[in-house]
Design a protein around this motif. Structure first.
Motif, PDB file in Angstrom:
ATOM      1  N   ASN A 146      35.581  39.377  23.810  1.00  0.00           N
ATOM      2  CA  ASN A 146      35.674  40.257  24.992  1.00  0.00           C
ATOM      3  C   ASN A 146      36.451  41.458  25.313  1.00  0.00           C
ATOM      4  O   ASN A 146      36.588  41.993  26.239  1.00  0.00           O
ATOM      5  N   LEU A 147      36.831  41.811  23.785  1.00  0.00           N
ATOM      6  CA  LEU A 147      37.688  43.061  24.010  1.00  0.00           C
ATOM      7  C   LEU A 147      36.934  44.346  24.313  1.00  0.00           C
ATOM      8  O   LEU A 147      35.849  44.032  24.074  1.00  0.00           O
ATOM      9  N   THR A 148      37.476  45.209  24.779  1.00  0.00           N
ATOM     10  CA  THR A 148      36.578  46.549  24.950  1.00  0.00           C
ATOM     11  C   THR A 148      36.397  47.355  23.722  1.00  0.00           C
ATOM     12  O   THR A 148      35.621  48.298  23.542  1.00  0.00           O
ATOM     13  N   GLU A 149      37.411  47.063  22.823  1.00  0.00           N
ATOM     14  CA  GLU A 149      37.289  47.697  21.504  1.00  0.00           C
ATOM     15  C   GLU A 149      36.242  46.927  20.588  1.00  0.00           C
ATOM     16  O   GLU A 149      35.987  45.661  20.628  1.00  0.00           O
ATOM     17  N   ALA A 150      35.664  47.822  19.895  1.00  0.00           N
ATOM     18  CA  ALA A 150      34.847  47.331  18.699  1.00  0.00           C
ATOM     19  C   ALA A 150      35.678  46.457  17.628  1.00  0.00           C
ATOM     20  O   ALA A 150      36.406  47.312  16.925  1.00  0.00           O
ATOM     21  N   ALA A 167      37.053  50.580   4.468  1.00  0.00           N
ATOM     22  CA  ALA A 167      37.511  49.217   4.518  1.00  0.00           C
ATOM     23  C   ALA A 167      37.502  48.828   3.114  1.00  0.00           C
ATOM     24  O   ALA A 167      38.660  48.077   2.576  1.00  0.00           O
ATOM     25  N   GLY A 168      36.970  49.413   1.921  1.00  0.00           N
ATOM     26  CA  GLY A 168      37.136  49.119   0.630  1.00  0.00           C
ATOM     27  C   GLY A 168      38.440  49.311   0.237  1.00  0.00           C
ATOM     28  O   GLY A 168      39.071  48.792  -0.497  1.00  0.00           O
ATOM     29  N   LYS A 169      39.106  50.707   0.479  1.00  0.00           N
ATOM     30  CA  LYS A 169      40.243  51.115   0.167  1.00  0.00           C
ATOM     31  C   LYS A 169      41.257  50.121   0.852  1.00  0.00           C
ATOM     32  O   LYS A 169      42.391  49.870   0.244  1.00  0.00           O
ATOM     33  N   THR A 170      41.239  49.661   1.928  1.00  0.00           N
ATOM     34  CA  THR A 170      42.058  48.782   2.678  1.00  0.00           C
ATOM     35  C   THR A 170      42.182  47.343   2.069  1.00  0.00           C
ATOM     36  O   THR A 170      43.238  46.937   1.853  1.00  0.00           O
ATOM     37  N   LEU A 171      40.984  47.039   1.294  1.00  0.00           N
ATOM     38  CA  LEU A 171      40.702  45.780   0.677  1.00  0.00           C
ATOM     39  C   LEU A 171      41.639  45.806  -0.570  1.00  0.00           C
ATOM     40  O   LEU A 171      42.389  45.298  -1.146  1.00  0.00           O
ATOM     41  N   ALA A 172      41.500  47.169  -1.176  1.00  0.00           N
ATOM     42  CA  ALA A 172      41.908  47.162  -2.530  1.00  0.00           C
ATOM     43  C   ALA A 172      43.505  47.439  -2.741  1.00  0.00           C
ATOM     44  O   ALA A 172      43.994  46.888  -3.374  1.00  0.00           O
ATOM     45  N   ASP A 173      44.097  48.280  -1.888  1.00  0.00           N
ATOM     46  CA  ASP A 173      45.439  48.382  -1.696  1.00  0.00           C
ATOM     47  C   ASP A 173      45.863  48.149  -0.155  1.00  0.00           C
ATOM     48  O   ASP A 173      45.134  47.749   0.649  1.00  0.00           O
ATOM     49  N   GLU A 174      47.097  48.832  -0.076  1.00  0.00           N
ATOM     50  CA  GLU A 174      47.622  48.339   1.363  1.00  0.00           C
ATOM     51  C   GLU A 174      47.047  49.650   2.363  1.00  0.00           C
ATOM     52  O   GLU A 174      47.788  49.645   3.357  1.00  0.00           O
ATOM     53  N   THR A 175      46.231  50.512   1.885  1.00  0.00           N
ATOM     54  CA  THR A 175      46.012  51.686   2.845  1.00  0.00           C
ATOM     55  C   THR A 175      45.439  51.205   4.158  1.00  0.00           C
ATOM     56  O   THR A 175      44.554  50.619   3.998  1.00  0.00           O
ATOM     57  N   LEU A 176      46.274  51.677   5.333  1.00  0.00           N
ATOM     58  CA  LEU A 176      45.467  51.362   6.716  1.00  0.00           C
ATOM     59  C   LEU A 176      45.131  52.667   7.109  1.00  0.00           C
ATOM     60  O   LEU A 176      45.684  53.753   7.102  1.00  0.00           O
ATOM     61  N   TYR A 177      43.865  52.690   7.760  1.00  0.00           N
ATOM     62  CA  TYR A 177      43.471  53.779   8.148  1.00  0.00           C
ATOM     63  C   TYR A 177      43.481  54.290   9.599  1.00  0.00           C
ATOM     64  O   TYR A 177      43.339  53.009  10.173  1.00  0.00           O
ATOM     65  N   SER A 178      43.536  55.166   9.980  1.00  0.00           N
ATOM     66  CA  SER A 178      43.567  55.518  11.635  1.00  0.00           C
ATOM     67  C   SER A 178      43.269  56.919  11.877  1.00  0.00           C
ATOM     68  O   SER A 178      43.763  57.815  11.283  1.00  0.00           O
ATOM     69  N   ASP A 179      42.069  56.780  12.273  1.00  0.00           N
ATOM     70  CA  ASP A 179      41.331  58.246  12.560  1.00  0.00           C
ATOM     71  C   ASP A 179      41.141  58.429  14.035  1.00  0.00           C
ATOM     72  O   ASP A 179      40.343  57.716  14.587  1.00  0.00           O
ATOM     73  N   TYR A 180      41.349  59.353  14.396  1.00  0.00           N
ATOM     74  CA  TYR A 180      41.325  60.164  15.677  1.00  0.00           C
ATOM     75  C   TYR A 180      39.925  61.067  15.938  1.00  0.00           C
ATOM     76  O   TYR A 180      40.347  62.066  14.903  1.00  0.00           O
ATOM     77  N   GLY A 181      39.056  60.870  16.404  1.00  0.00           N
ATOM     78  CA  GLY A 181      38.086  61.807  16.567  1.00  0.00           C
ATOM     79  C   GLY A 181      36.843  61.564  15.429  1.00  0.00           C
ATOM     80  O   GLY A 181      35.991  62.696  15.166  1.00  0.00           O
ATOM     81  N   ALA A 182      36.686  60.676  15.004  1.00  0.00           N
ATOM     82  CA  ALA A 182      35.840  60.511  13.796  1.00  0.00           C
ATOM     83  C   ALA A 182      34.372  60.493  14.626  1.00  0.00           C
ATOM     84  O   ALA A 182      34.198  60.022  15.794  1.00  0.00           O
ATOM     85  N   ILE A 199      34.981  58.738  18.002  1.00  0.00           N
ATOM     86  CA  ILE A 199      35.849  57.424  18.249  1.00  0.00           C
ATOM     87  C   ILE A 199      36.842  57.406  17.580  1.00  0.00           C
ATOM     88  O   ILE A 199      37.218  58.533  16.877  1.00  0.00           O
ATOM     89  N   THR A 200      37.774  56.624  17.645  1.00  0.00           N
ATOM     90  CA  THR A 200      38.829  56.430  16.875  1.00  0.00           C
ATOM     91  C   THR A 200      38.821  55.139  16.098  1.00  0.00           C
ATOM     92  O   THR A 200      38.110  54.140  16.766  1.00  0.00           O
ATOM     93  N   VAL A 201      39.422  55.082  14.999  1.00  0.00           N
ATOM     94  CA  VAL A 201      38.844  54.051  14.136  1.00  0.00           C
ATOM     95  C   VAL A 201      40.137  53.750  13.360  1.00  0.00           C
ATOM     96  O   VAL A 201      40.938  54.423  13.056  1.00  0.00           O
ATOM     97  N   SER A 202      40.663  52.363  13.347  1.00  0.00           N
ATOM     98  CA  SER A 202      41.726  51.853  12.580  1.00  0.00           C
ATOM     99  C   SER A 202      41.314  50.630  11.654  1.00  0.00           C
ATOM    100  O   SER A 202      40.478  49.961  12.212  1.00  0.00           O
ATOM    101  N   THR A 203      42.089  50.498  10.562  1.00  0.00           N
ATOM    102  CA  THR A 203      41.646  49.388   9.741  1.00  0.00           C
ATOM    103  C   THR A 203      43.206  48.406   9.673  1.00  0.00           C
ATOM    104  O   THR A 203      44.122  48.763   9.928  1.00  0.00           O
ATOM    105  N   ALA A 229      39.918  44.164   9.050  1.00  0.00           N
ATOM    106  CA  ALA A 229      39.261  44.258  10.519  1.00  0.00           C
ATOM    107  C   ALA A 229      39.013  45.816  10.670  1.00  0.00           C
ATOM    108  O   ALA A 229      40.089  46.351  10.375  1.00  0.00           O
ATOM    109  N   ILE A 230      37.911  46.085  11.106  1.00  0.00           N
ATOM    110  CA  ILE A 230      37.826  47.583  11.612  1.00  0.00           C
ATOM    111  C   ILE A 230      37.903  47.768  13.088  1.00  0.00           C
ATOM    112  O   ILE A 230      36.963  46.946  13.676  1.00  0.00           O
ATOM    113  N   LEU A 231      38.806  48.382  13.925  1.00  0.00           N
ATOM    114  CA  LEU A 231      38.566  48.399  15.319  1.00  0.00           C
ATOM    115  C   LEU A 231      38.330  49.732  15.586  1.00  0.00           C
ATOM    116  O   LEU A 231      38.605  51.068  15.106  1.00  0.00           O
ATOM    117  N   ILE A 232      37.374  49.730  16.723  1.00  0.00           N
ATOM    118  CA  ILE A 232      36.797  51.075  16.903  1.00  0.00           C
ATOM    119  C   ILE A 232      36.634  51.392  18.431  1.00  0.00           C
ATOM    120  O   ILE A 232      36.271  50.493  19.098  1.00  0.00           O
TER     121      ILE A 232
END
Ligand code: ATP
Ligand code: MG
Length: 375
Positions: A11-15, A62-77, A89-93, A107-110
């Motif tokens: 029920n979250l409004t975020e994907a 997603a692959g990079k987040t799986l492979a190492d500790e990289t977390l992504y956060s992008d505004y305006g993709a 969208i904004t997207v983060s992992t 998990a990818i949040l959009i």
């Protein structure tokens, strides 16, 4: 008992989309279905690159987040969708860890931020117009005087020297000075915060004179251009300034003409017959935020004037730029027409919207408030 976290995620409004270490989709909540226009059934078990083939960057992050500790956060993709236009969208992992700390997936949040983006664009545009105002006033002042000097001198020269070739050259000077002068005058229009003097007027009369003008111009240059009219004869009068609205529609019809001619020129092998259509009708389905008390359900009736062409269309990347002063894709364009139109329509408390398909054509929609009814 169902896992309560499932309900929350659902029920979250975020994907929310999650994938296992093999990149297969394990969670695809309702918001993800809505946003991507894909059903969960189609998505579950597939890989991100299967599902988002137009957005390979999603499976990459997603692959990079799986492979190492990289977390992504992008505004305006930008995210492509199945049916509708791409979404901002904004997207983060996030890394998902199991009970003993082992990596179980990503998990990818959009989030859909297109509404915020369009407000930002609006602010940016206002800002640029304001800056341009002061700049244009100064520049116009400095340019106009020497320009009339140049033109006057060229006219004098041409009168003194009757040689034909010489006259051709002085004519060019005069003509180009006039063109420069026109550009400067148009720029000045930005600076003068002239409130339009509004009257009730028949928009069909304005459109008729604009269409005649453009057709006449075409006759003398590139040959016949048919501009079709599809007017709603019962359209009430609109409230506006006739000279300012003429300027707007003249620019829109000329842009449509340029676009169809360019299409004919580009597509010599499969020439299409150039078509420009001006349509008018009432529009009451246009929902906008009204000041409180204006109309209880936010609906208002506008006169809608559409200028449609089957020309080259506008590339997606250019769509946000067309109202920006000086943006042009034409060799001889000044890039001021749409900026001026935008400003005039805003000052009329109206709206202007664009729908365009690159390679197929463009439709510009102008919504104007109706005049006060005479009783
Ligand atoms: N109907 C249309 N079809 C395709 N492209 C368009 C259309 N209308 C506008 N554009 C694009 O928007 C740009 C900006 O338009 P605008 O009217 O502001 O300037 P211009 O037509 O290039 O120059 P000017 O109107 O000042 O002579 C154009 O150069 C063109 O790329
Ligand atoms: Mg133009």
């Amino acid at each position: 008992m169902a896992n309560p976290y499932e309900d929350i995620i659902e029920n979250l409004t975020e994907a929310v989309i999650s994938v296992d270490p093999g990149s297969h989709i394990t969670v695809f909540n309702q918001a993800a279905e809505r946003l991507t226009e894909l059903s969960r059934k189609k998505a579950l078990g597939k890989t991100l690159s299967d599902i988002f083939s137009l957005d390979p960057w999603l499976s990459e992050i997603a692959g990079k987040t799986l492979a190492d500790e990289t977390l992504y956060s992008d505004y305006g993709a930008r995210l492509h969708r199945r049916f509708s236009a791409p979404l901002t969208i904004t997207v983060s992992t996030r890394r998902l860890l199991g009970g003993s700390g082992e990596l179980t997936g990503v998990a990818i949040l959009i989030k859909d931020v297109s509404a915020i983006k369009s407000i930002e664009n609006e602010e940016l545009r206002k800002d640029r117009l304001a800056h341009l105002g002061t700049f244009a006033a100064n520049l116009a002042h400095e340019v106009k005087n020497p320009l009339s000097g140049i033109k006057g001198a060229a006219q004098l020269l041409s009168r003194r020297n009757k040689d034909k070739d010489f006259k051709k050259l002085t004519d060019i000077i005069v003509k180009e000075s006039d063109r420069l002068n026109l550009i400067v005058c148009e720029m000045l229009d930005f600076t003068r915060a002239r409130k339009p003097v509004k009257r009730n007027l028949n928009i069909h009369k304005v459109l008729d004179s604009v269409i005649t003008l453009v057709e006449k111009e075409a006759e003398s240059t590139e040959g016949n251009l048919l501009i079709a009219k599809a007017y709603d004869p019962s359209l009430p009068e609109v409230s506006g300034s006739s000279p300012q609205l003429s300027q707007v529609f003249l620019n829109l019809v000329k842009n449509a003409r340029d676009a169809v001619l360019e299409a004919v020129y580009k597509d010599k092998k499969a020439p299409r017959s150039p078509r420009v259509t001006v349509t008018t009708r009432l529009s009451s389905d246009f929902k906008i935020k009204q000041p409180p008390g204006d109309d209880e359900n936010g609906k208002k009736t506008f006169a809608l004037i559409e200028v449609a062409d089957n020309g080259i269309g506008i590339a997606e990347k250019d769509l946000e730029e067309v109202f920006t002063p000086f943006f042009t894709t034409k060799r001889k364009g000044s890039g001021l027409g749409m900026g001026i139109s935008y400003k005039v329509i805003k000052e009329h408390s109206g709206y202007i919207k664009i729908v365009s398909r690159p390679g197929e054509g463009t439709k510009i929609m102008v919504y104007l408030p109706l005049g006060a009814s005479k009783k």
